[in-house]
Write a protein that holds these residues in place. Structure first.
Motif, mmCIF file in Angstrom:
data_model
loop_
_atom_site.group_PDB
_atom_site.id
_atom_site.type_symbol
_atom_site.label_atom_id
_atom_site.label_comp_id
_atom_site.label_asym_id
_atom_site.label_seq_id
_atom_site.Cartn_x
_atom_site.Cartn_y
_atom_site.Cartn_z
ATOM 1 N N ILE A 5 -14.374 -0.673 -3.369
ATOM 2 C CA ILE A 5 -13.523 -1.149 -4.461
ATOM 3 C C ILE A 5 -12.281 -1.862 -3.951
ATOM 4 O O ILE A 5 -11.587 -1.389 -3.049
ATOM 5 C CB ILE A 5 -13.100 0.022 -5.371
ATOM 6 N N ASN A 6 -12.016 -2.991 -4.578
ATOM 7 C CA ASN A 6 -10.753 -3.697 -4.440
ATOM 8 C C ASN A 6 -9.980 -3.486 -5.737
ATOM 9 O O ASN A 6 -10.566 -3.461 -6.816
ATOM 10 C CB ASN A 6 -11.026 -5.187 -4.216
ATOM 11 N N ASP A 28 -3.496 1.315 -9.359
ATOM 12 C CA ASP A 28 -4.856 1.294 -9.901
ATOM 13 C C ASP A 28 -5.742 2.372 -9.279
ATOM 14 O O ASP A 28 -6.659 2.882 -9.938
ATOM 15 C CB ASP A 28 -5.471 -0.086 -9.701
ATOM 16 N N LEU A 29 -5.493 2.734 -8.018
ATOM 17 C CA LEU A 29 -6.240 3.842 -7.426
ATOM 18 C C LEU A 29 -5.919 5.146 -8.159
ATOM 19 O O LEU A 29 -6.811 5.966 -8.403
ATOM 20 C CB LEU A 29 -5.908 3.974 -5.941
ATOM 21 N N GLU A 30 -4.670 5.329 -8.523
ATOM 22 C CA GLU A 30 -4.292 6.548 -9.246
ATOM 23 C C GLU A 30 -4.954 6.587 -10.619
ATOM 24 O O GLU A 30 -5.449 7.631 -11.058
ATOM 25 C CB GLU A 30 -2.772 6.625 -9.374
ATOM 26 N N HIS A 31 -4.971 5.441 -11.296
ATOM 27 C CA HIS A 31 -5.663 5.365 -12.595
ATOM 28 C C HIS A 31 -7.148 5.676 -12.410
ATOM 29 O O HIS A 31 -7.730 6.435 -13.210
ATOM 30 C CB HIS A 31 -5.487 3.964 -13.190
ATOM 31 N N ILE A 48 -2.670 4.816 1.174
ATOM 32 C CA ILE A 48 -3.753 4.573 0.210
ATOM 33 C C ILE A 48 -5.029 5.277 0.664
ATOM 34 O O ILE A 48 -5.741 5.909 -0.135
ATOM 35 C CB ILE A 48 -3.983 3.059 0.045
ATOM 36 N N VAL A 49 -5.344 5.181 1.958
ATOM 37 C CA VAL A 49 -6.557 5.812 2.472
ATOM 38 C C VAL A 49 -6.460 7.331 2.365
ATOM 39 O O VAL A 49 -7.436 8.007 2.000
ATOM 40 C CB VAL A 49 -6.818 5.367 3.920
ATOM 41 N N ARG A 50 -5.309 7.894 2.670
ATOM 42 C CA ARG A 50 -5.152 9.344 2.540
ATOM 43 C C ARG A 50 -5.331 9.787 1.094
ATOM 44 O O ARG A 50 -5.941 10.828 0.821
ATOM 45 C CB ARG A 50 -3.771 9.759 3.049
ATOM 46 N N ARG A 51 -4.789 9.019 0.152
ATOM 47 C CA ARG A 51 -4.948 9.377 -1.256
ATOM 48 C C ARG A 51 -6.411 9.256 -1.678
ATOM 49 O O ARG A 51 -6.937 10.117 -2.398
ATOM 50 C CB ARG A 51 -4.070 8.484 -2.142
ATOM 51 N N ALA A 52 -7.090 8.212 -1.209
ATOM 52 C CA ALA A 52 -8.513 8.074 -1.504
ATOM 53 C C ALA A 52 -9.296 9.254 -0.929
ATOM 54 O O ALA A 52 -10.224 9.765 -1.571
ATOM 55 C CB ALA A 52 -9.038 6.757 -0.942
ATOM 56 N N GLU A 53 -8.929 9.688 0.261
ATOM 57 C CA GLU A 53 -9.589 10.846 0.858
ATOM 58 C C GLU A 53 -9.386 12.087 -0.003
ATOM 59 O O GLU A 53 -10.317 12.877 -0.221
ATOM 60 C CB GLU A 53 -9.042 11.066 2.265
#
Length: 393
Positions: free
Chosen positions: A365-366, A373-376, A64-69
């Motif tokens: 963000i949570n 939801d991160l992808e959205h 998740i953190v890598r995708r957020a990065e």
């Protein structure tokens, strides 16, 4: 070998911090109009029985953190709790200090903030200074500490203490970080004996020093004692909506708290930025969003209002969450965030824009379902934030 010892600098970091270096990762992130962060769940947290991809595991969270990065997020951190058996929603809870520190070796740009209960144990200032400088070098200035003094009696008792009085905790934390900041910055040995804290040092020294004065420091607060500590020591201040989770109530009640914090920081001669942690629930259309919220709410577990251990509630003396009520507005759905931002992508951006206008500098963000939801968020909401001028490439 020199045995010269210098005095600890008291009352806050007179030594330089990451805001003082234009090239520091914090300063680079701070050029964004709105900071974007993730508030990870490194433990089983059950808001509802509605299915999610969520997992407490390191592998899930580092993905998740890598995708957020990749999406350009600026920072990530997670809560840590110390609770007896049966105290967590599930059976697993990773330590945020270790987990976020470990992510430093497998990420490149995102800031990683480790939550630490700095008074439990107590953890010695030399440990914090040495561990922090080491992680600072591994992360190349991207690591920091979310400073927690502890608000639950049961947590203090796990470490063999009675709960320390609220304001005294901040006095002790101030002494602790006077020492830690001095260890990070001074070029001679340090000797010290605490006035209200138990720490003693004689000719103490750590090397290497952090790359940008010291690591990033963060804390959450709402009390006068906590605000005083925050504006003297922290770079980012995590705040709570006094009015509750509903966005309209938050927008009405937050400005006074934000002004109090920013005025206090200005009086202390410190640069700070304010963060708040919303849960964002969004789908493409109002109907799809309503369905998503309804599925979550209708699948909620029936839980007692407070978990109980040995006949006692997990009582807290945290001030920031006191009085979170506003009879003029519904209080939200209890979806797990400090505030709830719900709607279509355009509606989400309107609400985030409103928060930014009243002085919120960043959102941590949570999500109900982090992977989905991160992808959205990345595909549908982030482009609109850029159009609104809240994010720049």
């Amino acid at each position: 070998m020199t045995t010269t010892a210098v005095s600890v600098r008291e009352g806050g970091p007179a030594l330089k911090g990451p805001w003082d270096f234009e090239e520091s990762p914090l300063s680079q992130a701070g050029r964004q109009p709105l900071l974007l962060g993730l508030f990870l769940n490194l433990q089983d947290i059950t808001v509802s029985n509605y299915p999610t991809s969520n997992s407490w595991t390191f592998d899930y969270n580092v993905d998740i953190v890598r995708r957020a990065e990749e999406l350009g997020f600026d920072l990530a951190f997670s809560r840590t709790q110390w609770l007896p058996k049966g105290g967590y929603d599930g059976e697993a809870s990773l330590d945020a200090f270790i987990a976020l520190g470990a992510m430093a070796a497998v990420t490149k740009k995102i800031l990683l903030v480790s939550t630490m209960h700095v008074l439990y144990g107590p953890l010695h200032p030399l440990h914090i200074a040495k561990y922090g400088a080491t992680l600072d070098h591994i992360a190349k200035g991207r690591w920091g500490i979310n400073i927690v003094t502890g608000h639950r009696a049961v947590e203090h008792e796990m470490f063999g203490w009675q709960r320390i009085e609220h304001d005294k905790r901040y006095e002790m934390a101030g002494e602790l970080f006077d020492v830690v900041n001095s260890l990070w910055g001074e070029t001679e040995n340090i000797s010290y004996e605490g006035k209200v804290s138990p720490w003693k040092l004689s000719n103490a020294w750590i090397t290497p020093k952090p790359l940008y004065g010291r690591p990033v420091l963060v804390n959450a607060t709402g009390s006068p004692a906590g605000i005083s500590f925050a504006v003297h020591y922290s770079d980012l201040i995590f705040i709570t909506s006094p009015g509750g989770a509903h966005i309209e109530s938050a927008l009405e009640t937050l400005p006074d708290r934000i002004a109090t914090i920013k005025n206090a920081a200005q009086a202390a001669g410190r640069k700070i930025k304010t963060l708040i942690n919303p849960v964002i629930v969004s789908r493409d259309t109002p109907e799809e969003t309503d369905d998503y919220v309804r599925n979550i709410v209708n699948s909620k577990e029936t839980l007692p209002p407070q978990k109980v251990f040995a006949g006692r509630a997990y009582d807290s003396d945290a001030h920031a969450w006191r009085g979170r009520s506003d009879p003029r507005h519904k209080q939200g759905y209890n979806l797990g965030g400090n505030i709830e931002i719900i709607g279509t992508p355009a509606q989400i951006v309107d609400q985030i824009t409103a928060l930014h206008r009243i002085g919120i500098d960043g959102i941590q963000i949570n999500f109900y379902d982090f992977r989905v939801d991160l992808e959205h968020f990345g595909q549908k909401i982030l482009p609109l934030l850029k159009e609104a001028g809240l994010r720049i490439d």
